[in-house]
Design an enzyme around this catalytic site. Structure first.
Site, PDB file in Angstrom:
ATOM      1  N   LYS A  71       0.860  -1.184   0.000  1.00 21.22           N
ATOM      2  CA  LYS A  71       0.000   0.000   0.000  1.00 21.22           C
ATOM      3  C   LYS A  71       0.897   1.235   0.000  1.00 21.22           C
ATOM      4  CE  LYS A  71      -1.697   2.945   2.707  1.00 21.22           C
ATOM      5  NZ  LYS A  71      -1.797   4.125   1.801  1.00 21.22           N
ATOM      6  N   GLU A 131       9.373   1.517  11.058  1.00 17.29           N
ATOM      7  CA  GLU A 131      10.425   2.509  10.849  1.00 17.29           C
ATOM      8  C   GLU A 131       9.723   3.862  10.904  1.00 17.29           C
ATOM      9  OE1 GLU A 131      12.381   5.349   9.727  1.00 17.29           O
ATOM     10  OE2 GLU A 131      12.183   4.588   7.683  1.00 17.29           O
ATOM     11  N   CYS A 175      13.217  11.275   7.609  1.00 21.01           N
ATOM     12  CA  CYS A 175      13.067  10.919   9.019  1.00 21.01           C
ATOM     13  C   CYS A 175      14.396  10.935   9.755  1.00 21.01           C
ATOM     14  CB  CYS A 175      12.380   9.560   9.153  1.00 21.01           C
ATOM     15  SG  CYS A 175      13.158   8.247   8.189  1.00 21.01           S
ATOM     16  N   GLU A 223       9.242  16.156  15.525  1.00 22.59           N
ATOM     17  CA  GLU A 223       9.657  16.006  14.132  1.00 22.59           C
ATOM     18  C   GLU A 223       8.877  16.985  13.260  1.00 22.59           C
ATOM     19  OE1 GLU A 223      10.737  12.334  11.253  1.00 22.59           O
ATOM     20  OE2 GLU A 223       8.684  12.331  12.008  1.00 22.59           O
TER      21      GLU A 223
END
Length: 478
Positions: A172, A247, A281, A381
């Site tokens: 996906k 992750e 990231c 983040e």
């Protein structure tokens, strides 16, 4: 759906299908115009894809390793042959500059697939422990849920090792950047992989992603995305006690020691922070410098930021294109405004649109000075081109600041003394650390500590994620 807009479809059991008739727009972040549409998949579409993967598993898991390795090598060659097409697609849907798409977005998946095939050849698929023979076998049906920032790389980093281990996959992709998923499906089929071994279902996370994560017949979910979404995936996967590899996010520190070449360290840090339009990231978004060198480091960072030309990602001089979506642009600008409100000094950039770029999801490359380690912009983040410069007074304090977030994905250490740099790197609670600007290694394990996730991708460790371990004991008489 407009007839003038090219549509992408699901790929289930080797057949293109639109499923139901609802569609999701794929938008060019530079022009805000519609590029394409993909089906808004449903749980029913996910069921069909899982069923196709189940049917294909019995055969594919029994295919000799040599044939699976050859197939993945053929996938690498197929991707290499379409690198220009891949780079153009990623630039169009994600907004990263063409030069970066060509050098990284389109080339890294080729290296990852080739590397995975090489690892599989030398992998310890069986080992003897006394009377026990230990076998590494496929997990089964794998749901691979991938993000939009590195759309093809993240897919290949999951699909290649999963197929090498004998699993079948339902992929996906992100609905924001889905265009390369069909290229991958076509290349996999062209490599001779049987239908149903790789399936692609488009859609949004709360519908298709959730359906796959909670599906009773899916044996494993490999997810890359935000920490919040990863928590949801883990909770859904726990219902059936399936394996879940995550992750997730990061807030990596670039720790510059007093003896380092400050200018080199700062320039490397800014380049890393702004790479891929800051949408990484593992980006070094916190620059930790000795307090006595703080102002000098800020001046160098602001000067380096000024060299990152913002503009049309297809133009050769552009170093930062638009962010991937309007929501992402607004999120990043909101963090910049929060940093200003909380008292950090704006050394470069800011929340207003870049000059002459009122259309498109553009953000100015931004540098904050004098940032508190506990400030929101130093803890959360941001996922955009925003750098926080944080002063420290001692090496112990620097390590404490570096480890002082909920994340632990990446990081860096700069020092003139390699042994000292290594000692500090060992103290960082993070999955990977680069010393003095060392290059990314696609064969090394990639993943994080704490809320940056669990499990590892790439190389031998990435292959192990997609294996179950079976022990068979035999009596002394055999």
């Amino acid at each position: 759906m407009s007839a003038s807009v090219p549509a992408r479809t699901h790929w289930i059991g080797g057949t293109r299908t639109t499923g139901h008739t609802r569609w999701i727009d794929v938008v060019d972040p530079a022009t805000e115009e519609r590029l394409s549409v993909v089906p808004a998949g449903t749980a029913a579409d996910a069921d069909l894809a899982v069923a196709a993967a189940v049917r294909a598993f019995g055969h594919w898991s029994g295919v000799p390793l040599r044939e699976r390795v050859d197939a993945v090598r053929a996938v690498a060659k197929g991707l290499a042959a379409r690198q220009d097409e891949i780079a153009a697609a990623v630039t169009a849907e994600v907004g990263v500059p063409t030069v970066f798409s060509q050098r990284v977005q389109a080339s890294l998946p080729v290296a990852v697939a080739s590397g995975a095939a090489a690892v599989a050849e030398d992998f310890a698929w069986t080992e003897q422990i006394g009377r026990s023979t230990v076998f590494r076998e496929p997990v089964g049906v794998v749901a691979a849920i991938t993000p939009w920032n590195f759309p093809l790389h993240q897919a290949v980093a999951k699909v290649a090792p999963a197929l090498l281990a004998g699993n079948t996959v339902v992929l996906k992709p992100s609905e924001i950047a889905p265009l390369t998923a069909m290229i991958l499906a076509e290349v996999v089929r062209g490599a001779g992989v049987p239908d149903g071994v790789l399936n692609v279902v488009h859609g949004r996370g709360p519908e298709v992603g959730a359906a796959l994560a909670s599906h009773p017949v899916v044996d494993m979910v490999s997810f890359t995305g935000s920490t919040g979404a990863g928590r949801s995936v883990a909770a859904l996967g726990a219902r059936t006690v399936k394996r879940v590899a995550l992750e997730l996010g990061g807030k990596s520190a670039n720790l510059v020691l007093p003896d380092a070449d400050l200018l080199t360290a700062v320039r490397a840090g800014v380049a890393n922070c702004f790479m891929n339009n800051g949408q990484m990231c593992w980006a070094w978004t916190r620059l930790l410098v000795p307090a006595a060198l703080h102002d000098q480091a800020v001046e160098a960072a602001a000067e380096a930021a000024a060299a990152f030309t913002v503009g049309d990602p297809t133009l050769p001089g552009t170093r930062i294109g638009p962010l991937a979506s309007a929501a992402q642009r607004d999120r990043v600008r909101g963090y910049i405004e929060r940093g200003i409100a909380d008292g950090a000094r704006l050394a470069a950039g800011g929340p207003t649109p870049p000059d002459g770029l009122d259309r498109g999801y553009y953000v100015r490359p931004t540098v904050f000075a004098g940032v508190s380690p506990t400030a929101v912009i130093a803890q959360e983040e941001i996922f955009g081109p925003v750098l926080s410069v944080i002063p420290y007074s001692s090496e112990d304090e620097a390590v404490s600041i570096a480890n002082g977030t909920r994340y632990g994905l990446g990081g860096a250490v700069f020092s003139a003394d390699p042994d000292r740099a290594l000692a500090v790197a060992r103290r960082l609670r993070t999955g990977q650390v680069d010393i003095n600007g060392a290059a990314f290694n696609e064969a090394a394990p990639f993943g994080g500590y704490r809320q940056s996730g669990n499990g590892r991708e790439l190389g031998r460790f990435g292959l192990e994620e997609f294996c179950e371990v079976k022990s068979i004991q035999r009596s002394a008489s055999g």
